[in-house]
Write an enzyme that holds these catalytic residues in place. Structure first.
Site, PDB file in Angstrom:
ATOM      1  CE1 TYR A   1       3.266   4.070  10.061  1.00  0.00           C
ATOM      2  CE2 TYR A   1       2.081   2.052  10.514  1.00  0.00           C
ATOM      3  CZ  TYR A   1       2.199   3.238   9.821  1.00  0.00           C
ATOM      4  OH  TYR A   1       1.250   3.596   8.899  1.00  0.00           O
TER       5      TYR A   1
ATOM      6  CE  LYS B   1       7.635   5.879  -4.782  1.00  0.00           C
ATOM      7  NZ  LYS B   1       6.786   6.088  -5.950  1.00  0.00           N
TER       8      LYS B   1
ATOM      9  CG  ASP C   1       3.743   4.997  -7.162  1.00  0.00           C
ATOM     10  OD1 ASP C   1       4.208   3.841  -7.055  1.00  0.00           O
ATOM     11  OD2 ASP C   1       4.338   5.891  -7.782  1.00  0.00           O
TER      12      ASP C   1
ATOM     13  CG  ASP D   1      -1.779   1.643   8.625  1.00  0.00           C
ATOM     14  OD1 ASP D   1      -2.962   1.273   8.685  1.00  0.00           O
ATOM     15  OD2 ASP D   1      -1.297   2.527   9.368  1.00  0.00           O
TER      16      ASP D   1
ATOM     17  CG  ASP E   1      -7.749   1.295   6.461  1.00  0.00           C
ATOM     18  OD1 ASP E   1      -7.627   0.139   6.931  1.00  0.00           O
ATOM     19  OD2 ASP E   1      -7.968   2.297   7.164  1.00  0.00           O
TER      20      ASP E   1
END
Ligand code: NAD
Length: 361
Positions: free
Chosen positions: A141, A191, A223, A247, A251
């Protein structure tokens, strides 16, 4: 104990839920003999109305002085069509930057009374109790280079995922310290089968882990973690990951609890000389213009944020546990707001705050 807390109610239901959170904070302080010095300031849409900007200089000065900040929510529909730099939400970025908070903590736990509100089967979600730690100031980001260039078929969008050793180490240490006071297990999510940035992440957290031999560390690819969060959420204690993965995963974690109104959060920065963490505490939800001013918002996310503040910023674990236990008792009693679909007449925001105080005793 004496501490200074800055209160930023913000907009919409932020004002209503913060009022109840402060009621609970006052009550806990009275019961346990602490003195909380509270100051209130403007943030978000109300600050734009009264001062011309979403994060006034006075708010910034008070936030720097306070031991902890308790925030409601910001956002007013009348600003929805303005560019991001002129919107109330800009105030959020301002206060996070001013406090230098670099980790966002989202506790996710199940409540017996809400098992049926979860999209997962009861036996999967019953007993879930984890904290997702999301690195907040680095990663894709913020990385450079970024942007869109070129034209036609070769027009290209670029973002860069980047972390330094220091950024990884500080959020790793925070996660191990949190785990030490819980079930002593950290799951690091990356990852690393594809990304060099994740390979450095894994290397650094393995090094930091040596300072915490009493805490177990395991690794999951992001994943697989997304899958395990719904297949076996009870396996997690503290989950730590970089900004974008956090992020998304936080959620996913949020829906386990049943209602967005239930969820507290804490954004944590460096430790003060006293050992307390600099902290900004707020419910996960927004200002909910659709129900604002109706005294029907669920205040549990805000009240849970008070529990997080007592625990992380002030080390008051017994008091934090008392708030959490009182919330659970009120949930079990059925005196809850409309979003939790009680059997009888829904309670108002204020009635829930009052009920939590009564349950604390
Ligand atoms: P929202 O979280 O405000 O509301 C989403 C839905 O959940 C609405 O139907 C709302 O009524 C319901 N809801 C939210 N909190 C609730 C509670 N405590 N009790 C009962 N129901 C609740 O998200 P949104 O509608 O996308 O955004 C509204 C405004 O809030 C926007 O301006 C947005 O930018 C802002 N926002 C602010 C924050 C923040 O301050 N941290 C976070 C998210 C959104």
């Amino acid at each position: 104990m004496e501490f200074n807390v800055l209160i930023l109610p913000g907009d919409g239901i932020g004002v209503e839920v913060t009022r109840e959170a402060v009621r609970v904070l006052d009550h806990i302080c009275a019961k346990y003999g602490h003195k909380a010095h509270l100051k209130e300031a403007l943030l978000g849409g109300i600050a734009i109305h009264k001062t011309g900007g979403p994060f006034p200089a006075e708010t910034e000065a008070l936030a720097r002085d306070a031991d902890a900040t308790l925030m409601g929510a910001v956002g007013l529909p009348e600003f929805d069509n303005l560019p991001p730099s002129q919107r109330p939400e800009k105030g959020l970025l301002g206060i996070r930057a001013c406090l230098g908070v670099f980790a966002n903590l989202r506790p996710v736990r199940s409540y017996a009374a809400l098992l049926d509100s979860s999209p997962l089967k009861n036996h999967l979600v019953d007993g879930v109790d984890m904290i997702i730690v999301r690195e907040l100031t680095g990663g894709i980001y913020y990385g450079q280079p970024r942007g869109i260039s070129g034209e036609g078929d070769t027009e290209r969008g670029v973002n860069t995922m980047t972390y330094t050793r220091a950024e990884i180490a500080r959020v790793s240490r925070m996660s191990f310290e949190l785990a030490r006071n819980r079930r002593k297990k950290v799951t690091s999510v990356d990852k690393s089968n594809v990304l060099e940035c994740s390979q450095l992440w894994r290397k650094v957290i393995l090094e930091v882990a040596k300072e915490y031999p009493d805490v177990e560390l395991d690794h999951l690819l992001v994943d697989n973690c997304a899958m395990q969060l719904v297949l076996n959420p009870k396996r997690f204690d503290v989950v730590v990951t970089e900004n974008m993965f956090g992020d998304i995963l936080s959620d996913e974690g949020a829906v386990l609890a049943g209602s967005i109104g239930m969820l507290p959060s804490a954004s944590i920065g460096a430790r003060r000389p006293s050992g307390a963490w600099v902290g900004l505490y707020e419910p996960v939800h927004g200002s909910a213009p659709d129900i604002a001013g109706q005294n029907k918002a669920n205040p549990f996310g805000a009240i849970g944020s008070v529990a997080a503040m007592l625990d992380y910023s002030f080390g008051l674990k017994e008091e934090a546990a008392a708030v959490n236990a009182a919330m659970e008792a009120v949930l079990n009693s059925g005196r809850v707001t409309a979003d939790l679909k009680p059997k009888g007449t829904p309670a108002t925001t204020a009635q829930v705050g009052q009920a939590v105080c009564e349950a604390i005793g």
